[in-house]
Design a protein around this motif. Structure first.
Motif, PDB file in Angstrom:
ATOM      1  N   LEU A   1      19.814  26.108 -11.777  1.00  0.00           N
ATOM      2  CA  LEU A   1      20.219  25.279 -12.914  1.00  0.00           C
ATOM      3  C   LEU A   1      19.588  25.868 -14.170  1.00  0.00           C
ATOM      4  CD1 LEU A   1      19.941  21.711 -11.400  1.00  0.00           C
ATOM      5  CD2 LEU A   1      21.970  22.639 -12.507  1.00  0.00           C
ATOM      6  N   ASP A   2      20.401  26.459 -15.005  1.00  0.00           N
ATOM      7  CA  ASP A   2      19.916  27.089 -16.225  1.00  0.00           C
ATOM      8  C   ASP A   2      19.914  26.090 -17.372  1.00  0.00           C
ATOM      9  OD1 ASP A   2      19.642  29.430 -14.885  1.00  0.00           O
ATOM     10  OD2 ASP A   2      21.569  30.258 -15.530  1.00  0.00           O
ATOM     11  N   LYS A   3      18.798  25.965 -18.014  1.00  0.00           N
ATOM     12  CA  LYS A   3      18.649  25.058 -19.153  1.00  0.00           C
ATOM     13  C   LYS A   3      19.236  25.708 -20.408  1.00  0.00           C
ATOM     14  CE  LYS A   3      14.964  22.491 -21.537  1.00  0.00           C
ATOM     15  NZ  LYS A   3      13.506  22.285 -21.601  1.00  0.00           N
ATOM     16  N   VAL A   4      20.132  25.000 -21.091  1.00  0.00           N
ATOM     17  CA  VAL A   4      20.756  25.525 -22.305  1.00  0.00           C
ATOM     18  C   VAL A   4      20.686  24.475 -23.409  1.00  0.00           C
ATOM     19  CG1 VAL A   4      22.332  27.086 -21.109  1.00  0.00           C
ATOM     20  CG2 VAL A   4      23.033  24.739 -21.544  1.00  0.00           C
ATOM     21  N   PRO A   5      20.565  24.926 -24.668  1.00  0.00           N
ATOM     22  CA  PRO A   5      20.531  23.969 -25.769  1.00  0.00           C
ATOM     23  C   PRO A   5      21.867  23.258 -25.902  1.00  0.00           C
ATOM     24  CG  PRO A   5      20.737  26.201 -26.615  1.00  0.00           C
ATOM     25  CD  PRO A   5      20.501  26.317 -25.145  1.00  0.00           C
ATOM     26  N   GLY A   6      21.829  21.989 -26.263  1.00  0.00           N
ATOM     27  CA  GLY A   6      23.053  21.205 -26.380  1.00  0.00           C
ATOM     28  C   GLY A   6      23.073  20.377 -27.640  1.00  0.00           C
ATOM     29  N   ARG A   7      24.194  19.732 -27.850  1.00  0.00           N
ATOM     30  CA  ARG A   7      24.414  18.932 -29.049  1.00  0.00           C
ATOM     31  C   ARG A   7      25.178  17.674 -28.669  1.00  0.00           C
ATOM     32  NH1 ARG A   7      21.468  19.565 -33.616  1.00  0.00           N
ATOM     33  NH2 ARG A   7      22.654  20.106 -35.499  1.00  0.00           N
ATOM     34  N   ILE A   8      24.759  16.555 -29.209  1.00  0.00           N
ATOM     35  CA  ILE A   8      25.490  15.302 -29.054  1.00  0.00           C
ATOM     36  C   ILE A   8      25.955  14.862 -30.428  1.00  0.00           C
ATOM     37  CG2 ILE A   8      25.239  12.833 -28.579  1.00  0.00           C
ATOM     38  CD1 ILE A   8      23.594  13.499 -26.190  1.00  0.00           C
ATOM     39  N   TYR A   9      27.200  14.426 -30.493  1.00  0.00           N
ATOM     40  CA  TYR A   9      27.793  13.950 -31.747  1.00  0.00           C
ATOM     41  C   TYR A   9      28.058  12.453 -31.599  1.00  0.00           C
ATOM     42  CZ  TYR A   9      28.323  18.956 -32.426  1.00  0.00           C
ATOM     43  OH  TYR A   9      28.071  20.299 -32.550  1.00  0.00           O
TER      44      TYR A   9
ATOM     45  N   GLY B   1      28.407  25.842 -30.193  1.00  0.00           N
ATOM     46  CA  GLY B   1      28.826  26.385 -28.913  1.00  0.00           C
ATOM     47  C   GLY B   1      27.742  26.283 -27.861  1.00  0.00           C
ATOM     48  N   ILE B   2      28.108  26.619 -26.638  1.00  0.00           N
ATOM     49  CA  ILE B   2      27.189  26.451 -25.515  1.00  0.00           C
ATOM     50  C   ILE B   2      26.006  27.405 -25.580  1.00  0.00           C
ATOM     51  CG2 ILE B   2      28.272  28.079 -23.919  1.00  0.00           C
ATOM     52  CD1 ILE B   2      27.969  25.801 -21.782  1.00  0.00           C
ATOM     53  N   GLU B   3      26.128  28.482 -26.378  1.00  0.00           N
ATOM     54  CA  GLU B   3      25.016  29.421 -26.523  1.00  0.00           C
ATOM     55  C   GLU B   3      24.038  28.995 -27.609  1.00  0.00           C
ATOM     56  OE1 GLU B   3      24.584  31.765 -24.376  1.00  0.00           O
ATOM     57  OE2 GLU B   3      26.459  31.253 -23.383  1.00  0.00           O
ATOM     58  N   GLY B   4      24.312  27.864 -28.269  1.00  0.00           N
ATOM     59  CA  GLY B   4      23.358  27.343 -29.241  1.00  0.00           C
ATOM     60  C   GLY B   4      23.601  27.745 -30.672  1.00  0.00           C
ATOM     61  N   SER B   5      24.743  28.352 -30.971  1.00  0.00           N
ATOM     62  CA  SER B   5      25.041  28.747 -32.342  1.00  0.00           C
ATOM     63  C   SER B   5      26.259  27.978 -32.846  1.00  0.00           C
ATOM     64  CB  SER B   5      25.300  30.254 -32.430  1.00  0.00           C
ATOM     65  OG  SER B   5      26.368  30.618 -31.579  1.00  0.00           O
TER      66      SER B   5
END
Length: 642
Positions: free
Chosen positions: A142-150, A164-168
Motif C-alpha cells: 500500500l503506497d501512501k500518496v498525497p491527496g486532496r478533498i474538495y 492529480g494523484i502525483e500531488g501536483s
C-alpha cells in the motif's frame, strides 16, 4: 586402489581452489545481507510526506484541503489465488473483479502491478485488517500518496482546479499556484536532481502557503442555483455568470456550467472541465456596443447630441466597388448615441464607426483589454482576437461590423474587465482571484491591494455610458433586468455563432449575454452572464436579462446593499430546539446545525478529531460542511450564536 587419471594433482588443486573461493564469496555475501534491514514486500512504502496548503474562500471556508490516499499494488506472480484475493478486496474497495483478476494474471512478469488508486483512510484500515486475518503476506503493498478533498464538490470547480494523484496541480488555482501551495515538493525535486539525494530535511522546504480566493462560497452557491435553473429552463449548452467588485477587481463569484465534482473529477466529460470564461472566445454581439460608443464619444468623433437616421439597414459602397450591408432589427428613425444603445441599433452604430479613424478605434479596444490577456491567476487564458488592417481577412465592412460586436472574439473575463472601465470612472481595474495569502501559522504574507489602473476613457464619457445603460434597463431592450428599488445599468446582446462545418453564421445557434453595473450612482458590482445555444427563445432581452435581475437581487441582499424600499423583518430571538440524539462522528461529518453547546462537550473528550468552537449558544455554521469525508487529523470548526 588406482586413482582415476582425471584426478591428477594439478587439476585437483585447481578445482579445490575454485571451490574454496566460491564458498568464501557466498559466505561473505550472506554475512553482508544478514546485517541489512529487510523490507517485506507487504510493508507500506514510506513516500515523502509533502505538505500542501489549503485553498479557501475569502471568508476562510475550505475549498481544497490536504488528505492522504493509498495505492494498492501486488507482485502478481506471488498472489496465491487471484480469484480469491480479488473477491476479498472487492468487499472493501470498488473494483471490477473480472478485469482485476485478468490484470493480475497478465502481469506475472511485472515486479509491481497497481490494482486501485485513491484508496481512502477507512478503506486502507479495512484492507490491513483483511490482509492480517487472511494471512496475506509478501505480495501486496500500500503506497501512501498525497491527496486532496474538495468539501464543496463541484462549487467553483473550474476556478479551484484539480490536483492529480502525483500531488501536483493540473488545472485552475491548483495549477497556477502550485509552487505556492506546495513549494517543498518542487524544491525537494530540485534537490534530488542537483545532489542525487532522495530527501532533504531543510525545514525551509516546508513553507507551504494557504490561498484565500476572492470568491464568497455562500454567494457562489446561491448564484450557481440561479445559473443552473436558467441553463435547465432554456436547455442551453453552457452558462457563464461572473460577479466582480467594480472598484477592486476582486471576483466575487465565478460560475461556468456544466461543471465537475472535483472529488471525482476524471470521470466527468471534457465539457464539464472547461474553464469557459478564461479560455473560450466568442462574438459578443450588441453588448459590445457600449465599448464602441465609449470610444466614439471619448475620441470626439461624435457628441451626445449627434443624431443618426436608421432606415432598417446600413448600406455603403466603397470606392473599390464593395457593397456593405448590415441589417437592423427595426426602422428606428433618428437616434442619438443613447437611443442607439437603448434600442440596440446596428444601423446607427455602423454610421458612427465611419466617424473614427480605424487605427484609433482599434487602439481604444486594445486599451479596454480586448486582444490581451487580463492577467488573472488562471492557466491558459486566451488573448481573444482583434483583427487589424494588415490582417488578410480585414475588409471594408470590418470596422462597422466590429462596432456591433461581430468579427471580434472575446472572453467573458475580458468583457468583465472592460466593464470596470465604465464602472470605475474611465479607469480599468485589473481582475484578480487572490484575496490574500497566509503561511502555515496563519500569518498574512500577501493581501490584495488595488493597483492604479490605466485610464481608458474620461470620467464624463464613463458617466454618460452608465446613463445610457440605465436608460436601456428602464425603457430599452434590458427592461427585464430592471430592479425596483436600486438603479442598474445594462446592455443585452444576441450573437449568431459560427457553424464550424460551413464557416458561416449559424441560423440555429446563438449566444445570449448581458452586462450589468449597479448601483449606477456609485457602481459597486459588475455582473455578466452568457448563455450559449439556448433552445427556443434566443433574444437576450427575454432570456438573460431576467437572470441578471435575479442574480443582482441575490447579491444586493447578501451584501446588505441599501435598497430604497427594502422590507425589514423582526425576530423574537428565541429558538426552540427539540430533544436531540447523541452526535456520532463516523466516516462523514454530521450536521451540527441547531445543536446546543452542551451536545458538543462529549466530542471534545473523544480525542479522535480536533474541534474548534467559536461563540456560545447553538451551532449556526460549520466548516467543513455536513457530508464531507472525515480525514486523518481533521479539524472541525463550529460557530455558535444565541
Amino acid at each position: 586402489m588406482q586413482v582415476n587419471g582425471f584426478f591428477q594433482k594439478k587439476r585437483f588443486i585447481t578445482v579445490l581452489t575454485v571451490f574454496v573461493l566460491f564458498t568464501g564469496y557466498t559466505i561473505w555475501n550472506f554475512i553482508q545481507l544478514s546485517f541489512v534491514k529487510k523490507q517485506p514486500a507487504d510493508e507500506i512504502t514510506k513516500t515523502q510526506d509533502y505538505e500542501r496548503g489549503s485553498i479557501v474562500d475569502r471568508n476562510g471556508k475550505s475549498l481544497a484541503v490536504q488528505t492522504t490516499f493509498y495505492t494498492l499494488a501486488v507482485t502478481a506472480k506471488n498472489v496465491p489465488s487471484p480469484e480469491e484475493f480479488v473477491k476479498d478486496i472487492a468487499k472493501i474497495i470498488d473494483i471490477d473483479q473480472l478485469q482485476t483478476v485478468e490484470k493480475i494474471k497478465n502481469s506475472i512478469k511485472s515486479p509491481s502491478t497497481p490494482l486501485k488508486k485513491k484508496i481512502t483512510q477507512d478503506e486502507y484500515k479495512a484492507l490491513l485488517k483483511l490482509f492480517d486475518e487472511k494471512n496475506y503476506r509478501s505480495f501486496w503493498r500500500l503506497d501512501k500518496v498525497p491527496g486532496r478533498i474538495y468539501p464543496e464538490n463541484s462549487l467553483a470547480s473550474q476556478l479551484i482546479g484539480y490536483m492529480g494523484i502525483e500531488g501536483s496541480g493540473l488545472s485552475g488555482i491548483e495549477l497556477s499556484q502550485d509552487k505556492l501551495l506546495s513549494p517543498d515538493r518542487d524544491k525537494s525535486k530540485e534537490a534530488e536532481k542537483d545532489s542525487g539525494q532522495e530527501e532533504k530535511s531543510d525545514d525551509n522546504l516546508r513553507s507551504t502557503q494557504n490561498v484565500y480566493l476572492t470568491i464568497d462560497s455562500s454567494l457562489q452557491y446561491k448564484l450557481e442555483q440561479i445559473a443552473g435553473n436558467a441553463m435547465k429552463e432554456h436547455q442551453a449548452e453552457s452558462v457563464i455568470l461572473i460577479a466582480s467588485y467594480a472598484k477592486t477587481g476582486e471576483i466575487l463569484s465565478y460560475i461556468t456550467l456544466p461543471s465537475a465534482n472535483l472529488n471525482d473529477y476524471t470521470s466527468y466529460p471534457a465539457e464539464c472541465r472547461i474553464d469557459r470564461p478564461a479560455v473560450t472566445v466568442y462574438e459578443p454581439g450588441s453588448v459590445f456596443k457600449i465599448f464602441s460608443v465609449a470610444a466614439f464619444l471619448d475620441n470626439g468623433s461624435i457628441t451626445p447630441d449627434d443624431s443618426f437616421k436608421c432606415d432598417g439597414v446600413y448600406s455603403r459602397k466603397t470606392s473599390g466597388g464593395e457593397v456593405i450591408r448590415i441589417k437592423c432589427l427595426d426602422h428606428h428613425g433618428y437616434l442619438t448615441a443613447k437611443g442607439a444603445l437603448k434600442y440596440s441599433c446596428n444601423d446607427a452604430l455602423a454610421q458612427m464607426s465611419e466617424t473614427i479613424n480605424t487605427d484609433t478605434f482599434l487602439e481604444y479596444l486594445h486599451n479596454f483589454g480586448f486582444g490581451e490577456k487580463t492577467g488573472v491567476e488562471l492557466p491558459s487564458e486566451t488573448k481573444g482576437i482583434i483583427k487589424d488592417q494588415n490582417d488578410k481577412l480585414w475588409s471594408a465592412r470590418s470596422k462597422p461590423t466590429i462596432s456591433i460586436g461581430q468579427e471580434i472574439s472575446v472572453s467573458a473575463l475580458q468583457m468583465v474587465q472592460a466593464a470596470t472601465v465604465i464602472a470605475n470612472r474611465g479607469v480599468k481595474v485589473p481582475l484578480t482571484f487572490i484575496h490574500r495569502i497566509t503561511d502555515a501559522e496563519g500569518t498574512t504574507t500577501y493581501s490584495h491591494q488595488t493597483s492604479k489602473g490605466q485610464r481608458v476613457i474620461s470620467e464624463s464619457t464613463a458617466k454618460y455610458i452608465l446613463e445610457c445603460m440605465e436608460t436601456t434597463a428602464r425603457s430599452g431592450t434590458g427592461t427585464k433586468a430592471s430592479l425596483k428599488d436600486i438603479s442598474i445599468g445594462v446592455k443585452t446582446g444576441t450573437a449568431q455563432m459560427t457553424d464550424p462545418s460551413t464557416g458561416r453564421y449559424s441560423t440555429t445557434d446563438f449566444i445570449s449575454n448581458c452586462m450589468a453595473v449597479f448601483p449606477v450612482e456609485n457602481p459597486e458590482i459588475v455582473l455578466y452572464i452568457v448563455i450559449e445555444k439556448p433552445k427556443g427563445e434566443t433574444y437576450a432581452g427575454r432570456i438573460v436579462a431576467p437572470v441578471i435581475a435575479q442574480a443582482a437581487d441575490e447579491i444586493i441582499d447578501y451584501l446588505g446593499m441599501n435598497r430604497d424600499q427594502a422590507p425589514s423583518f423582526e425576530h423574537s430571538g428565541y429558538v426552540t430546539i427539540e430533544g436531540s440524539s447523541p452526535i456520532q462522528v463516523e466516516s462523514t461529518v454530521p450536521d451540527f446545525t441547531g445543536r446546543p453547546k452542551r451536545d458538543l462537550l462529549s466530542l471534545l473528550k473523544s480525542g479522535t478529531i480536533k474541534f474548534e468552537i467559536h461563540g456560545e449558544g447553538w451551532v449556526v455554521k460549520q466548516n467543513p460542511p455536513a457530508g464531507s469525508p472525515v480525514t486523518k487529523d481533521m479539524t472541525i470548526e463550529l460557530y455558535l450564536e444565541h
